[in-house]
Design an enzyme around this catalytic site. Structure first.
Site, mmCIF file in Angstrom:
data_model
loop_
_atom_site.group_PDB
_atom_site.id
_atom_site.type_symbol
_atom_site.label_atom_id
_atom_site.label_comp_id
_atom_site.label_asym_id
_atom_site.label_seq_id
_atom_site.Cartn_x
_atom_site.Cartn_y
_atom_site.Cartn_z
ATOM 1 N N LYS A 1 18.575 12.676 1.323
ATOM 2 C CA LYS A 1 17.464 13.418 0.700
ATOM 3 C C LYS A 1 16.237 12.543 0.428
ATOM 4 O O LYS A 1 15.109 12.985 0.624
ATOM 5 C CB LYS A 1 17.935 14.072 -0.602
ATOM 6 C CG LYS A 1 18.932 15.211 -0.386
ATOM 7 C CD LYS A 1 19.235 15.894 -1.706
ATOM 8 C CE LYS A 1 20.306 16.957 -1.560
ATOM 9 N NZ LYS A 1 20.526 17.715 -2.793
ATOM 10 N N ASP B 1 16.320 22.618 -4.535
ATOM 11 C CA ASP B 1 17.330 22.463 -5.594
ATOM 12 C C ASP B 1 16.790 22.917 -6.951
ATOM 13 O O ASP B 1 17.525 23.516 -7.752
ATOM 14 C CB ASP B 1 17.782 20.999 -5.705
ATOM 15 C CG ASP B 1 18.661 20.586 -4.541
ATOM 16 O OD1 ASP B 1 19.346 21.451 -3.959
ATOM 17 O OD2 ASP B 1 18.676 19.384 -4.197
ATOM 18 N N GLY C 1 19.886 11.373 -8.483
ATOM 19 C CA GLY C 1 19.094 12.229 -7.602
ATOM 20 C C GLY C 1 19.111 13.685 -8.045
ATOM 21 O O GLY C 1 18.064 14.344 -8.100
HETATM 22 P P1 ATR Z 1 23.422 12.345 -7.584
HETATM 23 O O1 ATR Z 1 22.477 12.300 -6.421
HETATM 24 O O2 ATR Z 1 24.588 13.283 -7.375
HETATM 25 O O3 ATR Z 1 22.724 12.610 -8.876
HETATM 26 P P2 ATR Z 1 23.618 9.551 -8.230
HETATM 27 O O4 ATR Z 1 22.161 9.372 -7.936
HETATM 28 O O5 ATR Z 1 24.578 8.527 -7.748
HETATM 29 O O6 ATR Z 1 24.139 10.925 -7.636
HETATM 30 O O7 ATR Z 1 23.791 9.738 -9.817
HETATM 31 C C1 ATR Z 1 25.027 9.909 -10.414
HETATM 32 C C2 ATR Z 1 24.830 10.110 -11.922
HETATM 33 O O8 ATR Z 1 26.117 10.221 -12.513
HETATM 34 C C3 ATR Z 1 24.117 8.971 -12.621
HETATM 35 O O9 ATR Z 1 23.416 9.469 -13.729
HETATM 36 C C4 ATR Z 1 25.300 8.104 -13.055
HETATM 37 O O10 ATR Z 1 25.006 7.240 -14.138
HETATM 38 P P3 ATR Z 1 24.358 5.766 -13.858
HETATM 39 O O11 ATR Z 1 22.899 6.008 -13.607
HETATM 40 O O12 ATR Z 1 24.632 5.007 -15.088
HETATM 41 O O13 ATR Z 1 25.079 5.228 -12.641
HETATM 42 C C5 ATR Z 1 26.264 9.167 -13.490
HETATM 43 N N1 ATR Z 1 27.655 8.693 -13.478
HETATM 44 C C6 ATR Z 1 28.431 8.451 -12.396
HETATM 45 N N2 ATR Z 1 29.656 7.999 -12.782
HETATM 46 C C7 ATR Z 1 29.641 7.970 -14.150
HETATM 47 C C8 ATR Z 1 30.597 7.601 -15.145
HETATM 48 N N3 ATR Z 1 31.827 7.175 -14.810
HETATM 49 N N4 ATR Z 1 30.226 7.696 -16.442
HETATM 50 C C9 ATR Z 1 29.011 8.139 -16.788
HETATM 51 N N5 ATR Z 1 28.048 8.484 -15.900
HETATM 52 C C10 ATR Z 1 28.365 8.414 -14.585
#
Ligand code: ATR
Length: 296
Positions: A81, A118, A146
């Site tokens: 994206k 989205d 994202g």
């Molecule tokens: P997407 O495009 O689906 O939003 P991403 O950009 O990888 O995917 O973002 C994932 C989100 O889930 C982020 O806010 C991430 O927090 P961080 O910015 O601290 O990485 C959050 N996230 C993923 N695993 C997590 C976990 N185990 N606990 C809390 N937050 C989590």
């Protein structure tokens, strides 16, 4: 046309069939081909929508190849994206604010216009269940990745003024808040970045909670937030779509809180893309009914 001939024609396509698709890595799980092909067949539109497994280092070539084959539009999912942004000839203003493209419209002269549907999908699904104005609501958004960018743009465009943005990595929440508040149209909104584990989150004052973290994709995931201090009217909107529901949705249901799950967003972002490509409204109720077994 009698049904057999119709299904055969729809299955094989012909020299007039227009090509649509979705690029992703992985792609096998995508529900978009089902949603779009059912809708196209229902409206007797001569397009075919295919899943394409496109690896990140092939994105540019895949776009060029798709155009060369006469493709008229495609969706993009993880991880393409953001990478599509610089490959577009023109960007819709919403895609520019979100900083990501999930829908590409390829015009007759080959011009590629990048959209992000989205935010529309998120807000339309919210509005199916929640009609109150957003301006005076306290909204807590979890995450800063994202998916969160599209959710924040949707909320701000929908009139939200007070958003708490809680993320595990608080610096990411700060950077996202600064990025969005740099757009002059959001001058009068407030986005407050916080750590996700902040124990003073004013949970009892939250009107709408939105989970945009990836927690919930797997059934064994922990809750992104314990909901026990939420007020009884808090709407819990978990944008993760899982056919079995997510732990957060189960917890909200156990507490009797109103819930919006990720299905509406999935269907409505597709509906907006469908309209961009074909000019026709997607038969949303048919999709809900025949693919997801949801009756009105
Ligand atoms: P997407 O495009 O689906 O939003 P991403 O950009 O990888 O995917 O973002 C994932 C989100 O889930 C982020 O806010 C991430 O927090 P961080 O910015 O601290 O990485 C959050 N996230 C993923 N695993 C997590 C976990 N185990 N606990 C809390 N937050 C989590």
């Amino acid at each position: 046309m009698e049904p057999d001939a119709y299904s055969r024609r729809f299955l094989f396509g012909d020299g007039e069939s227009r090509l649509l698709g979705v690029f992703g890595d992985p792609i096998a799980h995508s529900l978009s081909p089902k949603i779009h092909n059912l809708s196209l067949a229902q409206l007797d539109l001569n397009y075919r929508y295919l899943p394409f497994h496109v690896r990140p280092n092939h994105l540019k070539a895949a776009l060029a190849g798709f155009k060369a084959l006469g493709g008229v539009g495609f969706n993009a999912t993880v991880p393409h994206k953001e990478a599509l942004l610089p490959l577009m000839d023109r960007l819709d203003p919403v895609a520019n604010k979100i900083g990501a493209v999930n829908t590409v419209d390829i015009q007759q002269d080959g011009t590629c216009v990048g959209y992000n549907t989205d935010a529309y999908g998120f807000l339309t699904a919210l509005r199916e269940q929640y009609s109150a104005p957003l301006a005076d609501k306290n909204i807590l958004v979890l995450g800063a990745g994202g998916a969160c960018r599209a959710v924040l743009v949707a909320l701000l465009d929908g009139g939200a003024k007070r958003i708490l943005l809680a993320n595990r990595t608080v610096e990411r929440a700060k950077a996202l808040a600064d990025h969005l508040l740099s757009f002059s149209e959001y001058d009068n909104a407030r986005i407050t970045p916080l750590p996700l584990n902040f124990n003073q989150l004013p949970q009892d004052q939250i009107d709408i909670l939105v989970n945009t973290t990836s927690l919930g994709l797997h059934n064994s995931d922990p809750l992104p937030l314990d909901l026990s201090r939420m007020g009884p009217q808090t709407l819990v909107y978990d944008i993760v779509y899982s056919s079995q529901g997510t732990p957060l949705q189960a917890r909200a249901a156990a507490l009797g809180l109103p819930i919006v799950d990720g299905l509406g967003m999935l269907i409505h972002q597709a509906a907006r893309a469908f309209q961009i490509w074909t000019g026709e409204p997607m038969p949303v109720q048919l999709v809900k009914d025949q693919i997801f077994g949801i009756n009105p």
